[in-house]
Design an enzyme around this catalytic site. Structure first.
Site, PDB file in Angstrom:
ATOM      1  N   ASP A 109      -0.477   6.546   1.875  1.00  0.00           N
ATOM      2  CA  ASP A 109      -0.542   5.107   2.088  1.00  0.00           C
ATOM      3  C   ASP A 109       0.818   4.662   2.628  1.00  0.00           C
ATOM      4  O   ASP A 109       1.770   5.440   2.717  1.00  0.00           O
ATOM      5  CB  ASP A 109      -0.927   4.368   0.798  1.00  0.00           C
ATOM      6  CG  ASP A 109      -1.506   2.981   1.108  1.00  0.00           C
ATOM      7  OD1 ASP A 109      -1.371   2.513   2.254  1.00  0.00           O
ATOM      8  OD2 ASP A 109      -2.093   2.355   0.199  1.00  0.00           O
TER       9      ASP A 109
HETATM   10  C1  BGC Z   1      -2.701  -0.493   2.156  1.00  0.00           C
HETATM   11  C2  BGC Z   1      -3.747   0.383   2.791  1.00  0.00           C
HETATM   12  C3  BGC Z   1      -3.744   0.177   4.271  1.00  0.00           C
HETATM   13  C4  BGC Z   1      -2.362   0.448   4.815  1.00  0.00           C
HETATM   14  C5  BGC Z   1      -2.285   0.285   6.317  1.00  0.00           C
HETATM   15  C6  BGC Z   1      -1.359  -0.361   2.830  1.00  0.00           C
HETATM   16  O1  BGC Z   1      -0.476  -1.314   2.366  1.00  0.00           O
HETATM   17  O2  BGC Z   1      -2.622  -0.170   0.780  1.00  0.00           O
HETATM   18  O3  BGC Z   1      -5.003   0.094   2.238  1.00  0.00           O
HETATM   19  O4  BGC Z   1      -4.701   1.004   4.866  1.00  0.00           O
HETATM   20  O5  BGC Z   1      -1.463  -0.462   4.219  1.00  0.00           O
HETATM   21  O6  BGC Z   1      -2.431  -1.011   6.717  1.00  0.00           O
END
Ligand code: BGC
Length: 801
Positions: A331
């Site tokens: 993530d």
């Molecule tokens: C979130 C994810 C997301 C990623 C990219 C993160 O902060 O937890 O769910 O896919 O950002 O945007």
């Protein structure tokens, strides 16, 4: 039978799918999937006509593409390319940055062109302009030494441009077909734009409404969550990943992220292996079985080990037990965050721990770019481990056809957006997502002959854009405008009453005066879109700002009030449930939410959605979920609405100031008609655990059949979601008081009755035992076929040795 060919197709697909499952690597999680497949088939076969056809597409899960099957030609291409790559180029494939609107704290880089030309970036995300996507791709394909295309990603969560209801709303349809079709539309629009990878579905089990990301998932149940998870993957990835309109799915956040303590986003989680396997892992496994190309490792620490550095979940469960061949991406900065987590004190250690645990690609933290080379040259990471991670990235790129079709047709990208069929599907999805919570004296549906309707509240126009939608949000129609279209403009008056968080006495007074002039008030209250989703945890779940005040002032006028709640989670509004005759949960219904709601309020559509999360009475009840353990001191028949008065009513598991029960239970939802359920009957009352355990090796094989008569006792046709629950007692591990093991939606004319039948496979009766093994055990089995998780007549059986 109208849909005869479909029926045949369903049978063939089911047979095919059982065949495929049989040949595939067996996994301990298949019980959930097989039960879902079986119920889907049963839904198609046994209650047709009138069964909404969500069933047969569920069957297609195993025949669809993805990365499950080994493609020798693709593997050859991967190996040929890998042989030509330098270590630096290999590491480049494991590096990803955001090059657009950030969705987390900054990446600290902007020299992407230069890095791409050097082969130092494998993926970019948050770039949405197809011209920009092509511009970056030209650099990758024309200037980098090996011409490896970039994989462009984005959070395409509930539609790309055609906005569908939020996933919590989509799940409230209990219809995987709708979810699959909505994701197909999302994939088509995103792919036309050049985005070939979505960070969706979010399949985290969410038991706590304080957690804002409850909005992004399918709620609290692993069985329903697994059905939805697979449906998203099928929808995004289509029949073939390399089709121009397919995008790679990414099941997230692996794993346990939804159990954040206190419902506070990014917070710590403690989940036993038993609970992890029984509740949190199944929706991920469903995504893997459906062929998801990727998975995202989560932010949270799980039992003390951050999920982005957790070899037990990422290697043992995901790779060894499930045989996952796709790619794991971290993530946002979750590798860098191993330092604040406290398991690394420098970037190199963070990179090593994440890589060793099984994270292939680093989202934005730059840790892999900065440290992997040195970690390899110092012998801390092997070259062959790097090769393995690179293979996984290249496999996805080849599977998507990116090497053969690297560029997007900029001119035709806009043509994929906002097709009338897509907008119509968004309307159907919204209509099916609404959950009618209360409808005293049949106030709803309203008559189209109503002379004066006052639409009051901050969300009466467009709940996704309370302050007005930008042009790129597409052809939207406001809720008030949609009512005016049905009744005539002169019959509808609109008052804001208050903002979501702000508001003045004058505005409230104007709304009260407007209510007094009306025959009926439609109150549109709730949360703005920013109040749910990531980084939007709430400690208070009531109506924000002055909305409660507005609500009470309007109810005081004595006019009949219909309350529409817009939110990304259930809201604790007990006063409203006591004083307002009709309440509907509309979630955040998307681009066609306005017309969908107007049609529902005025009876063109009969609501059928049901809750996928327990609706709390008070924040203090959270986490709140129906499939809880009984405890050693269940309150039984004790009246929990009164404070304890004696020893019997005190020393039980309870609150002294609030009932344990939710305001509305999981699986609950009303209709404009009514349904009655006859007793649950079962085909046999004695089963053998030994036979069930050998039945586990024959997925889909029925071990018990449960049936109930369901009757539409009202005056209107309606759709009813029929749910099947079980409970097991006498097992080695305590089992929940109820577990969902089947559901089907049936359509019934007024007065019509149907015998609804569920065929349970052995898997449905197997549990995670005290050795963390999946097995059936001697026990007492109770089965209910019911309209929600609290009702239904039980049928009892015994599982003997
Ligand atoms: C979130 C994810 C997301 C990623 C990219 C993160 O902060 O937890 O769910 O896919 O950002 O945007």
């Amino acid at each position: 039978m109208e849909n005869h060919p479909e029926l045949l197709r369903a049978i063939v697909l089911c047979l095919l799918s059982s065949f495929c499952i049989g040949k595939r690597r067996r996994s301990p999680y298949r019980h959930c999937l097989n039960a879902i497949r079986l119920f889907a088939l049963v839904g198609t076969l046994l209650v047709l006509p009138g069964t909404i056809s969500s069933a047969q597409s569920t069957q297609e899960s195993t025949t669809r593409s993805g990365l499950n099957a080994v493609d020798p030609q693709l593997e050859r291409r991967v190996e040929t390319l890998l042989e030509k790559m330098t270590l630096e180029e290999k590491i480049g494939q494991l590096v990803q940055y955001s090059a657009g609107q950030p969705t987390g704290p900054g990446t600290g880089r902007s020299n992407y062109e230069d890095m791409i030309a050097r082969g130092q970036i494998g993926s970019l995300f948050n770039v949405v302009d197809p011209r920009q996507i092509n511009a970056y791709q030209h650099i990758a394909v024309e200037k980098s030494r090996l011409h490896i295309p970039i994989l462009f990603g984005l959070d395409v969560i509930h539609g790309f441009r055609t906005e569908f209801p939020i996933p919590l709303g989509l799940a409230s349809t209990w219809d995987p077909t709708i979810v699959e079709r909505a994701s197909r539309v999302a994939a088509t629009e995103a792919a036309a734009d050049g985005i070939r990878w979505t960070f969706s579905p979010m399949v985290d089990i969410a038991r706590d409404a304080r957690w804002g990301r409850m909005a992004e998932g399918a709620g609290e149940d692993p069985f329903l969550g697994s059905a939805m998870s697979a449906a998203y993957v099928r929808g995004y990835q289509g029949a073939h990943l390399d089709a121009a309109d397919s995008i790679a799915a990414c099941a997230k956040h692996f794993v346990g992220y939804g159990a954040a303590e206190g419902g506070r986003d990014y917070n710590t989680t403690e989940i036993s292996e038993h609970t992890l396997r029984e509740f949190y892992l199944p929706p991920f496994h469903a995504a893997v079985e459906a062929g998801t190309a990727s998975l995202m490792s989560a932010f949270n620490s799980l039992n003390g080990i951050p999920s982005s550095a957790n070899p037990f979940t990422l290697k043992q469960v995901l790779r060894r037990e499930w045989g996952f061949k796709g790619l794991v991406v971290s993530d946002w900065n979750s590798i860098g965050e191993l330092i604040p987590h406290g398991i690394a004190t420098d970037g190199a250690t963070a990179a090593r721990k994440a890589f060793d645990a099984g994270v292939d690609m680093d989202m934005v933290s730059s840790s892999y770019h900065d440290h992997l080379q040195q970690l390899v040259s110092s012998g801390q990471i092997t070259r062959s481990a790097i090769d393995e991670a690179v293979r996984r990235v290249l496999r996805v790129k080849f599977a998507l056809g990116l090497f053969d079709h690297s560029f997007v047709d900029e001119a035709s990208a806009p043509k994929a957006l906002f097709h009338p069929e897509s907008i119509a599907l968004a309307r159907t999805a919204a209509e099916r997502s609404f959950v009618l919570l209360k409808n005293a004296n049949g106030l709803l549906p309203l008559s189209k002959g109503t002379e004066n309707v006052a639409v009051i509240g901050p969300l009466g126009d467009d709940s996704s854009y309370p302050n007005g939608a930008p042009p790129e949000a597409g052809p939207r129609s406001s809720f008030t405008a949609a009512i005016a279209e049905l009744l005539g403009q002169e019959h509808v008056a609109r008052y804001r009453g208050t903002g979501i968080l702000d508001g003045t006495d004058e505005e409230i007074a104007a709304a009260v005066a407007g209510a007094q002039k009306s025959d009926i008030v439609v109150l549109t209250l709730g949360e703005s879109p920013e109040m749910s989703g990531e980084a939007a945890s709430r400690a208070h779940l009531g109506l924000p700002g002055r909305q409660q005040e507005l609500l009470e002032a309007i109810v005081k006028t004595g006019k009949p009030v219909v309350l529409i709640l817009f939110s990304g989670r259930p809201l604790t509004v007990p006063w409203a449930f006591d004083h307002v005759p009709a309440v509907m949960a509309a979630w955040l219904p998307g681009i066609s939410g306005g017309p969908a709601l107007a049609r529902t309020l005025f009876g063109e559509v009969n609501p059928s959605g049901k809750l996928v999360v327990s609706w709390p009475r008070a924040v203090g009840q959270e986490p709140l979920y129906y499939n809880a353990l009984a405890t050693g001191r269940p309150p039984g028949e004790i009246d929990l609405t009164r404070p304890p008065a004696d020893v019997e009513s005190r020393y039980v598991s309870r609150y002294i100031d609030e009932p344990n029960s939710p305001q509305f239970p999981f699986g609950y939802g009303q209709s404009y008609t009514s349904f009655s359920y006859g007793p649950t009957t079962i085909s046999n009352t004695r089963l053998s655990a030994a036979e069930l355990n050998s039945g586990l090796k024959r997925p889909g094989h029925t071990v018990i059949v449960a049936e109930a008569e369901v009757r539409n006792t009202g005056a209107r046709p309606g759709d009813e979601i029929v749910e099947l629950y079980i409970r097991l007692r006498g097992t080695s591990t305590a089992q929940p008081i109820r577990m969902l093991k089947g559901f089907q939606t049936i359509s019934m004319a007024a007065g019509e009755s149907k015998r609804v039948k569920f065929e349970l496979p052995a898997d449905a009766l197997a549990i995670w035992n005290d050795h963390n093994q999946l097995a059936a055990e001697p026990s007492q089995l109770t089965v209910w076929i019911s309209p929600d998780s609290t009702r239904g007549t039980p049928a009892e059986a015994e599982i003997v040795k």
